[in-house]
Write a protein that holds these residues in place. Sequence first.
Motif, PDB file in Angstrom:
ATOM      1  N   GLU A  61       0.727  -1.119  -0.138  1.00  0.00           N
ATOM      2  CA  GLU A  61      -0.082  -0.386  -0.239  1.00  0.00           C
ATOM      3  C   GLU A  61       0.732   0.899  -0.261  1.00  0.00           C
ATOM      4  O   GLU A  61       0.040   2.625   0.379  1.00  0.00           O
ATOM      5  CB  GLU A  61      -0.912  -0.386   1.317  1.00  0.00           C
ATOM      6  CG  GLU A  61      -2.199  -0.904   1.172  1.00  0.00           C
ATOM      7  CD  GLU A  61      -3.692  -0.863   2.180  1.00  0.00           C
ATOM      8  OE1 GLU A  61      -3.321   0.489   2.618  1.00  0.00           O
ATOM      9  OE2 GLU A  61      -3.727  -1.691   1.749  1.00  0.00           O
ATOM     10  N   ALA A  62       1.967   1.600  -0.235  1.00  0.00           N
ATOM     11  CA  ALA A  62       3.090   3.014   0.084  1.00  0.00           C
ATOM     12  C   ALA A  62       2.959   3.769   1.484  1.00  0.00           C
ATOM     13  O   ALA A  62       2.362   4.752   1.181  1.00  0.00           O
ATOM     14  CB  ALA A  62       3.069   3.313  -1.099  1.00  0.00           C
ATOM     15  N   ALA A  77       1.825   7.731   7.287  1.00  0.00           N
ATOM     16  CA  ALA A  77       1.757   8.480   5.926  1.00  0.00           C
ATOM     17  C   ALA A  77       1.350   7.245   4.621  1.00  0.00           C
ATOM     18  O   ALA A  77       2.779   6.629   4.702  1.00  0.00           O
ATOM     19  CB  ALA A  77       2.515  10.108   5.844  1.00  0.00           C
ATOM     20  N   ALA A  78       1.549   8.408   3.338  1.00  0.00           N
ATOM     21  CA  ALA A  78       1.974   7.813   2.252  1.00  0.00           C
ATOM     22  C   ALA A  78       3.300   7.525   2.194  1.00  0.00           C
ATOM     23  O   ALA A  78       3.366   8.625   2.555  1.00  0.00           O
ATOM     24  CB  ALA A  78       1.259   8.044   1.557  1.00  0.00           C
ATOM     25  N   ALA A  79       3.823   6.940   1.017  1.00  0.00           N
ATOM     26  CA  ALA A  79       5.306   6.963   1.308  1.00  0.00           C
ATOM     27  C   ALA A  79       5.727   6.237  -0.481  1.00  0.00           C
ATOM     28  O   ALA A  79       5.012   5.453  -1.240  1.00  0.00           O
ATOM     29  CB  ALA A  79       6.136   5.421   2.316  1.00  0.00           C
ATOM     30  N   ARG A 152       3.537  12.086  -7.414  1.00  0.00           N
ATOM     31  CA  ARG A 152       3.149  10.433  -7.107  1.00  0.00           C
ATOM     32  C   ARG A 152       2.638  10.749  -5.267  1.00  0.00           C
ATOM     33  O   ARG A 152       1.902   9.190  -5.353  1.00  0.00           O
ATOM     34  CB  ARG A 152       4.317  10.271  -7.374  1.00  0.00           C
ATOM     35  CG  ARG A 152       4.704  10.267  -8.052  1.00  0.00           C
ATOM     36  CD  ARG A 152       6.699   9.544  -8.629  1.00  0.00           C
ATOM     37  NE  ARG A 152       6.477   9.175  -9.974  1.00  0.00           N
ATOM     38  CZ  ARG A 152       6.216   8.090 -11.084  1.00  0.00           C
ATOM     39  NH1 ARG A 152       5.592   7.397 -10.149  1.00  0.00           N
ATOM     40  NH2 ARG A 152       6.240   8.222 -12.522  1.00  0.00           N
ATOM     41  N   LEU A 153       3.418  11.163  -4.277  1.00  0.00           N
ATOM     42  CA  LEU A 153       3.324  10.713  -2.769  1.00  0.00           C
ATOM     43  C   LEU A 153       1.045  11.668  -1.779  1.00  0.00           C
ATOM     44  O   LEU A 153       1.252  10.837  -1.719  1.00  0.00           O
ATOM     45  CB  LEU A 153       4.029  11.935  -2.505  1.00  0.00           C
ATOM     46  CG  LEU A 153       4.542  12.182  -0.462  1.00  0.00           C
ATOM     47  CD1 LEU A 153       4.407  10.377  -0.361  1.00  0.00           C
ATOM     48  CD2 LEU A 153       5.455  12.191   0.280  1.00  0.00           C
ATOM     49  N   ASP A 160       1.570   4.821  -8.061  1.00  0.00           N
ATOM     50  CA  ASP A 160       1.719   5.814  -8.879  1.00  0.00           C
ATOM     51  C   ASP A 160       3.639   6.105  -7.624  1.00  0.00           C
ATOM     52  O   ASP A 160       4.102   6.975  -7.724  1.00  0.00           O
ATOM     53  CB  ASP A 160       1.260   6.571  -8.260  1.00  0.00           C
ATOM     54  CG  ASP A 160      -0.090   6.682  -9.255  1.00  0.00           C
ATOM     55  OD1 ASP A 160       0.622   5.869 -10.246  1.00  0.00           O
ATOM     56  OD2 ASP A 160      -0.959   6.815  -8.849  1.00  0.00           O
ATOM     57  N   ARG A 161       3.673   5.457  -6.237  1.00  0.00           N
ATOM     58  CA  ARG A 161       4.085   6.036  -5.393  1.00  0.00           C
ATOM     59  C   ARG A 161       5.666   4.811  -5.819  1.00  0.00           C
ATOM     60  O   ARG A 161       6.423   4.559  -5.037  1.00  0.00           O
ATOM     61  CB  ARG A 161       3.845   5.650  -4.006  1.00  0.00           C
ATOM     62  CG  ARG A 161       1.971   6.742  -3.622  1.00  0.00           C
ATOM     63  CD  ARG A 161       2.530   7.595  -2.363  1.00  0.00           C
ATOM     64  NE  ARG A 161       1.454   5.835  -1.926  1.00  0.00           N
ATOM     65  CZ  ARG A 161       0.368   6.160  -1.536  1.00  0.00           C
ATOM     66  NH1 ARG A 161      -0.637   6.425  -2.330  1.00  0.00           N
ATOM     67  NH2 ARG A 161       0.175   4.930  -0.973  1.00  0.00           N
TER      68      ARG A 161
END
Length: 210
Positions: A61-62, A77-79, A152-153, A160-161
Amino acid sequence: MRAALLALLLAAPGLAPHAASAAEAAFEGEHASQQVRHVADWAVDSKDHQGMPFIIVDKVEARVFVFDAGGRLLGAAAALIGQASGDESVPGIGSRPLSTILPQERTTPAGRFVASLGKTLKGDEIVWVDYDAAVALHRVIATAPKERRLQRLASRTASDRRITYGCINVPVKFFDEVVATALRASSAVVYVLPETRPVRDVFRSYDVRK
């Protein structure tokens, strides 16, 4: 006589021995995959994190999750993660120039790592996850516009990440307020979840009964 007394105690309401409750992580209402919850609960219950804060990197899930030493979620957080799918680093990749690293070699290795805050040659804070493979967790760097790392983040699509050479990039505010704050007084255990292997094989983890 003793056996009869024990049987009486076990049968009497409210007198049976109390089984210890399993410890588990506190996600504070944050969404997390089943694998993340499995590893977080196991780390707390088994004390595998050895009383240190711990970080879980979910490559599928990045996303990154940071917990305090008691297993309470401090933030998520997203990474941005390695461009290529895979759970191993190419031998010797940490000593190679970036220009020689092929797209299929740009993996973020899975595993358990003990990490601490360090600094780059420029003096920027960084968390070394796997020093030999040159894999670190750090603030997102957007110096190459064509890579669109900030966009992307912000994307809701995990694929995308996938853009880095293997390092884990997180939002600047998240690094400053959550990651760096958690690691200023202590090292941390970083669990990078696998994407090609069963999670239990990587960490020898178990399900925590709730």
